[in-house]
Design a protein around this motif. Structure first.
Motif, PDB file in Angstrom:
ATOM      1  N   LYS A  87       1.769  53.790  62.415  1.00 44.01           N
ATOM      2  CA  LYS A  87       0.401  53.363  62.668  1.00 44.01           C
ATOM      3  C   LYS A  87      -0.497  54.598  62.804  1.00 44.01           C
ATOM      4  O   LYS A  87      -0.063  55.653  63.253  1.00 44.01           O
ATOM      5  CB  LYS A  87       0.311  52.549  63.961  1.00 44.01           C
ATOM      6  CG  LYS A  87       1.206  51.309  63.994  1.00 44.01           C
ATOM      7  CD  LYS A  87       0.592  50.172  63.199  1.00 44.01           C
ATOM      8  CE  LYS A  87       1.376  48.873  63.405  1.00 44.01           C
ATOM      9  NZ  LYS A  87       2.518  48.728  62.540  1.00 44.01           N
ATOM     10  N   ARG A  88      -1.776  54.419  62.421  1.00 42.13           N
ATOM     11  CA  ARG A  88      -2.741  55.514  62.545  1.00 42.13           C
ATOM     12  C   ARG A  88      -4.104  54.932  62.888  1.00 42.13           C
ATOM     13  O   ARG A  88      -4.506  53.901  62.354  1.00 42.13           O
ATOM     14  CB  ARG A  88      -2.842  56.290  61.229  1.00 42.13           C
ATOM     15  CG  ARG A  88      -3.829  57.465  61.248  1.00 42.13           C
ATOM     16  CD  ARG A  88      -3.684  58.285  59.969  1.00 42.13           C
ATOM     17  NE  ARG A  88      -4.109  57.541  58.793  1.00 42.13           N
ATOM     18  CZ  ARG A  88      -5.305  57.660  58.220  1.00 42.13           C
ATOM     19  NH1 ARG A  88      -6.219  58.486  58.734  1.00 42.13           N
ATOM     20  NH2 ARG A  88      -5.620  56.957  57.144  1.00 42.13           N
ATOM     21  N   PHE A 112      -4.867  50.882  71.151  1.00 39.04           N
ATOM     22  CA  PHE A 112      -3.822  51.150  70.165  1.00 39.04           C
ATOM     23  C   PHE A 112      -2.450  50.842  70.763  1.00 39.04           C
ATOM     24  O   PHE A 112      -1.594  50.209  70.127  1.00 39.04           O
ATOM     25  CB  PHE A 112      -3.928  52.620  69.754  1.00 39.04           C
ATOM     26  CG  PHE A 112      -3.228  52.957  68.462  1.00 39.04           C
ATOM     27  CD1 PHE A 112      -3.267  52.113  67.379  1.00 39.04           C
ATOM     28  CD2 PHE A 112      -2.548  54.168  68.333  1.00 39.04           C
ATOM     29  CE1 PHE A 112      -2.636  52.445  66.184  1.00 39.04           C
ATOM     30  CE2 PHE A 112      -1.919  54.505  67.156  1.00 39.04           C
ATOM     31  CZ  PHE A 112      -1.963  53.647  66.078  1.00 39.04           C
ATOM     32  N   LEU A 113      -2.232  51.277  72.006  1.00 44.20           N
ATOM     33  CA  LEU A 113      -0.970  51.037  72.692  1.00 44.20           C
ATOM     34  C   LEU A 113      -0.732  49.542  72.868  1.00 44.20           C
ATOM     35  O   LEU A 113       0.399  49.056  72.702  1.00 44.20           O
ATOM     36  CB  LEU A 113      -0.986  51.739  74.048  1.00 44.20           C
ATOM     37  CG  LEU A 113       0.283  51.687  74.899  1.00 44.20           C
ATOM     38  CD1 LEU A 113       1.468  52.258  74.147  1.00 44.20           C
ATOM     39  CD2 LEU A 113       0.076  52.442  76.206  1.00 44.20           C
ATOM     40  N   ILE A 245       9.515  56.200  70.769  1.00 52.70           N
ATOM     41  CA  ILE A 245       8.306  56.315  69.959  1.00 52.70           C
ATOM     42  C   ILE A 245       7.910  57.783  69.855  1.00 52.70           C
ATOM     43  O   ILE A 245       8.164  58.574  70.766  1.00 52.70           O
ATOM     44  CB  ILE A 245       7.160  55.482  70.578  1.00 52.70           C
ATOM     45  CG1 ILE A 245       5.966  55.358  69.619  1.00 52.70           C
ATOM     46  CG2 ILE A 245       6.737  56.045  71.923  1.00 52.70           C
ATOM     47  CD1 ILE A 245       4.933  54.354  70.085  1.00 52.70           C
ATOM     48  N   GLY A 246       7.326  58.137  68.721  1.00 54.98           N
ATOM     49  CA  GLY A 246       6.781  59.471  68.531  1.00 54.98           C
ATOM     50  C   GLY A 246       5.284  59.377  68.293  1.00 54.98           C
ATOM     51  O   GLY A 246       4.819  58.479  67.579  1.00 54.98           O
ATOM     52  N   VAL A 247       4.524  60.269  68.915  1.00 54.59           N
ATOM     53  CA  VAL A 247       3.057  60.234  68.805  1.00 54.59           C
ATOM     54  C   VAL A 247       2.531  61.645  68.581  1.00 54.59           C
ATOM     55  O   VAL A 247       3.036  62.609  69.176  1.00 54.59           O
ATOM     56  CB  VAL A 247       2.415  59.640  70.077  1.00 54.59           C
ATOM     57  CG1 VAL A 247       0.894  59.649  69.959  1.00 54.59           C
ATOM     58  CG2 VAL A 247       2.911  58.232  70.325  1.00 54.59           C
ATOM     59  N   THR A 248       1.524  61.752  67.742  1.00 57.80           N
ATOM     60  CA  THR A 248       0.846  63.031  67.572  1.00 57.80           C
ATOM     61  C   THR A 248      -0.648  62.780  67.410  1.00 57.80           C
ATOM     62  O   THR A 248      -1.064  61.713  66.947  1.00 57.80           O
ATOM     63  CB  THR A 248       1.397  63.797  66.344  1.00 57.80           C
ATOM     64  OG1 THR A 248       0.821  65.104  66.303  1.00 57.80           O
ATOM     65  CG2 THR A 248       1.101  63.074  65.051  1.00 57.80           C
ATOM     66  N   HIS A 249      -1.456  63.731  67.843  1.00 54.91           N
ATOM     67  CA  HIS A 249      -2.909  63.677  67.683  1.00 54.91           C
ATOM     68  C   HIS A 249      -3.332  64.807  66.752  1.00 54.91           C
ATOM     69  O   HIS A 249      -2.795  65.915  66.822  1.00 54.91           O
ATOM     70  CB  HIS A 249      -3.625  63.811  69.032  1.00 54.91           C
ATOM     71  CG  HIS A 249      -3.537  62.576  69.876  1.00 54.91           C
ATOM     72  ND1 HIS A 249      -2.438  62.278  70.631  1.00 54.91           N
ATOM     73  CD2 HIS A 249      -4.430  61.567  70.083  1.00 54.91           C
ATOM     74  CE1 HIS A 249      -2.646  61.124  71.277  1.00 54.91           C
ATOM     75  NE2 HIS A 249      -3.844  60.686  70.960  1.00 54.91           N
ATOM     76  N   ILE A 261      -1.519  59.232  65.517  1.00 57.08           N
ATOM     77  CA  ILE A 261      -0.497  58.726  64.592  1.00 57.08           C
ATOM     78  C   ILE A 261       0.774  58.436  65.390  1.00 57.08           C
ATOM     79  O   ILE A 261       1.215  59.270  66.185  1.00 57.08           O
ATOM     80  CB  ILE A 261      -0.188  59.735  63.471  1.00 57.08           C
ATOM     81  CG1 ILE A 261      -1.451  60.044  62.669  1.00 57.08           C
ATOM     82  CG2 ILE A 261       0.889  59.201  62.543  1.00 57.08           C
ATOM     83  CD1 ILE A 261      -2.086  61.361  62.987  1.00 57.08           C
ATOM     84  N   THR A 262       1.326  57.253  65.194  1.00 56.10           N
ATOM     85  CA  THR A 262       2.569  56.891  65.874  1.00 56.10           C
ATOM     86  C   THR A 262       3.620  56.475  64.850  1.00 56.10           C
ATOM     87  O   THR A 262       3.290  55.977  63.763  1.00 56.10           O
ATOM     88  CB  THR A 262       2.373  55.714  66.853  1.00 56.10           C
ATOM     89  OG1 THR A 262       2.104  54.519  66.106  1.00 56.10           O
ATOM     90  CG2 THR A 262       1.242  55.973  67.816  1.00 56.10           C
ATOM     91  N   ALA A 263       4.873  56.686  65.209  1.00 61.59           N
ATOM     92  CA  ALA A 263       6.003  56.201  64.416  1.00 61.59           C
ATOM     93  C   ALA A 263       7.074  55.707  65.384  1.00 61.59           C
ATOM     94  O   ALA A 263       7.383  56.371  66.369  1.00 61.59           O
ATOM     95  CB  ALA A 263       6.561  57.307  63.522  1.00 61.59           C
TER      96      ALA A 263
END
Length: 285
Positions: A87-88, A112-113, A245-249, A261-263
């Protein structure tokens, strides 16, 4: 001379906060449901559900005679493939100016969460609707009593704990006359110790007039572990201790947006469909 205490890693801090919130909410849900089994698997794994039946031989066995076989049948149910959900979302420069960077990202990250949570619980509720056990009764209390009895019989264990999922409109009239405390977890309202259940969740995603009930030990969480493999090396994901979960900004300069961005690959499911009772509330006489 550079400014002192300049925040240069705010994106990383926001990512860490996101995964910690998700991990804690998922942990709370698991504790409420009494889930003991969490399976870290590889993405692409096919997860199978099944129904079972046992036919015991009713014959008396004479001394020294051959003991006849009892029949145990396991039939496969629908399978779930553990796939990546990616997701983005993006916050425009105008919103960053209006609310400030951290506030703008946090406001949209909260929504988003919630959407990530909704996707996980929606899949669970859709699967529970396919349960092969059936019950019917007049009114919520009678249906839940019958569901409780059917689940207890299906698992035939001394310490079976029952969990149910109902529509809030079905619970409304009953709750108006009951002295209970309603709480919220993972986007669903719940009651603990309600009508012999460990926990009862209420969600508008459940059709009115339907009650899904199963045993706590029938629920399993399978997930693709974000802490393993080359994913963490290739992408700058923040991950919590569970690896759910992995998340980056990131900043997209061409569009002037701040992106999240989440995966993740998470499936919450019931292993035995014959251990899921779908109750129907008939009109009370």
């Amino acid at each position: 001379m550079p400014e002192q205490n300049l925040s240069t890693n705010l994106g990383k801090a926001l990512s860490i906060d996101f995964v910690e919130q998700f991990g804690q909410r998922m942990k709370t849900l698991q504790e409420l449901l009494g889930i003991q089994r969490t399976l870290p698997l590889s993405a692409g794994t096919l997860i199978k559900t099944y129904t079972s039946s046992v036919t015991l031989s009713g014959e008396e066995v004479a001394p020294g005679a051959l003991i006849p076989l009892s029949e145990v049948k396991l039939e496969e149910g629908p399978s779930h493939e553990l796939t990546w959900d990616k997701k983005r979302k993006a916050v425009a420069m105008e919103d960053v100016q209006k609310y400030g960077f951290e506030s703008a990202v946090n406001l949209s990250d909260a929504k988003f969460l919630n959407e990530v949570q909704k996707g996980i619980r929606t899949k669970l509720l859709k699967q529970l609707a396919t349960g092969t056990g059936k019950a019917e009764g007049a009114g919520l209390q009678q249906v839940m009593a019958k569901n409780w009895a059917a689940v207890t019989a299906a698992f035939d264990e001394d310490d079976v704990e029952i969990v149910s999922f109902i529509n809030p409109f079905d619970a409304g009239e009953y709750l108006a006359q009951a002295n209970v405390t309603v709480q919220t977890a993972f986007g669903m309202t719940y009651l603990e110790g309600f009508l012999n259940n460990r926990v009862v969740f209420m969600s508008a995603d459940i059709p009115q007039g339907m009650v899904y009930t199963t045993a706590a030990n029938n629920l399993v969480v399978a997930y693709a572990d974000m802490t393993q493999g080359a994913i963490g090396q290739a992408f700058d994901f923040s991950k919590d201790s569970t690896g759910l979960i992995g998340v980056t900004h990131d900043i997209n300069k061409q569009r002037l947006t701040a992106e999240t961005i989440t995966a993740y690959g998470v499936v919450l499911f019931a292993e035995r469909l014959d251990g899921v009772i779908v109750g129907t509330i008939a009109p009370e006489a």
